[in-house]
Design an enzyme around this catalytic site. Structure first.
Site, PDB file in Angstrom:
ATOM      1  N   PRO A 140      25.488 -42.656  23.030  1.00  0.00           N
ATOM      2  CG  PRO A 140      27.381 -44.022  23.054  1.00  0.00           C
ATOM      3  CD  PRO A 140      26.402 -43.378  22.112  1.00  0.00           C
ATOM      4  CE1 TYR A 141      25.818 -34.419  25.331  1.00  0.00           C
ATOM      5  CE2 TYR A 141      24.157 -34.684  23.614  1.00  0.00           C
ATOM      6  CZ  TYR A 141      24.722 -33.934  24.637  1.00  0.00           C
ATOM      7  OH  TYR A 141      24.183 -32.724  24.973  1.00  0.00           O
ATOM      8  CB  ALA A 142      21.299 -38.896  23.711  1.00  0.00           C
ATOM      9  CB  SER A 144      25.967 -39.479  29.209  1.00  0.00           C
ATOM     10  OG  SER A 144      25.976 -38.251  28.504  1.00  0.00           O
TER      11      SER A 144
END
Length: 358
Positions: A140-142, A144
């Protein structure tokens, strides 16, 4: 030149602000201090608040109409945390950036530097990537970061906006003058975990030993945070050359060393700098982990005239130096900021440095 730095009280943002000051560029810092540090904005123009607070952003531009560019490095960044709390990451990293960008467009700020990530890439067989490599985020970080890049591309086509997206590889080190460094007492990245192991005596965990790399551990491109900061200064100086004024545009630039270093190789370099071995333990991969990448691009040198000057050993040495200083440098300003909160609404007066922070 005056620039707005969102997230300018964090590790990377504060280092960028220091590099700007050294180069004669005035930073105006916007940070909610959720992870940033009040100590890092002493004697700097500072607004405490959320990037999605439209009234505050409008106020900043009203009080500083000479802001010429924005550097956006306000984001949550911990990969396993993003797997556990994806909605929080999409709200903070994507949703609030949309609100922030809307305010910037309305205030006529058409130069935008975005702190993106090499985590969005799908690595090739040799783990090397360039700016044309496929995007295949796996956390999810990447995701985003990739989502924000899409928002920026679409916005650059629709509005009077020019965007340079700087895809960071893996920052290490600290400001060589020790003004700022990693603010977290227990960082989640690999070098921070090594330093923590030296202080606590707990084994350093090599998370993932079955990657298809030369020694089975993950591979990364470790770039000194000061080199990274200087790349932003060069991007600001050359912005109108990279993207001509009056023409909306979008450009991507990798910021890395071009050297792939495995976790085991980093561990060897770390113990060499430290002067002694540390205990290690082999562990499974963490949620959201990837084998890693390193850059093979020359675009940063060609467009920005930038290339790294500091070595991996410099990054390790500066990280160790900062770890020794961190506890004495951080803490006092928390109380000072609480006092400042009652003295102003949004804009905080400069905090007087104590002797230990000078």
């Amino acid at each position: 030149m005056k620039v707005l730095i969102a997230g300018g009280a964090g590790f990377i943002g504060s280092t960028i602000a220091s590099a700007c000051l050294d180069a004669g560029v005035t930073p105006v810092i916007l940070d909610d201090l959720s992870t940033g540090r009040a100590e890092f904005v002493r004697d700097r123009i500072f607004y405490r608040g959320d990037i999605a607070d439209r009234q505050l952003v409008d106020r900043i531009f009203a009080e500083h109409p000479d802001i010429e560019a924005t550097v956006h490095c306000a984001a949550l960044i911990v990969v396993p945390d993003s797997v556990a709390h994806p909605l929080r990451y999409y709200r903070e990293n994507v949703g609030k950036t949309v609100e922030f960008l809307d305010a910037l467009v309305a205030n006529g700020c058409d130069r935008f530097l975005f702190s993106s990530s090499a985590a969005i890439y799908q690595p090739g067989d040799d783990f090397a990537v360039d700016e044309t490599s496929p995007v295949a985020a796996n956390s999810p970080y990447a995701h985003s970061k990739a989502m924000v890049e899409q928002v920026l591309q679409d916005s650059a086509r629709a509005y009077a906006l020019r965007v340079v997206s700087l895809r960071y590889f893996n920052p290490v080190g600290a400001d060589p003058r020790m003004r700022t460094g990693l603010q977290l007492a227990r960082p989640s990245h690999v070098l921070g975990k090594m330093i923590e192991a030296t202080r606590t005596g707990e084994p350093f965990q090599v998370t993932g030993t079955d990657w298809p790399t030369r020694d089975g551990s993950g591979i990364r491109d470790y770039v000194h945070v000061w080199d990274l900061a200087e790349a932003h200064v060069e991007a600001l100086r050359r912005f109108d050359t990279v993207l001509a004024p009056g023409r909306a545009g979008y450009e991507v630039v990798n910021l890395g060393t071009g050297n792939g270093t495995t976790v085991r190789e980093l561990l060897t370099a770390f113990t060499n700098v430290l002067g002694r071995p540390i205990e290690t333990r082999l562990s499974p991969r963490r949620p959201g982990d990837s084998a890693g990448t390193y850059t093979r691009s020359e675009r940063a040198r060609e467009l920005l005239g930038w290339q790294p000057r500091l070595s991996l050993e410099d990054g390790i040495r500066h990280s160790l130096q900062w770890a020794e200083l961190r506890d004495s440098r951080l803490g006092a300003a928390d109380q000072e900021l609480s006092a400042a909160d009652s003295a102003a609404d949004g804009h905080r007066p400069a905090l007087t440095p104590s002797p230990r922070s000078a």
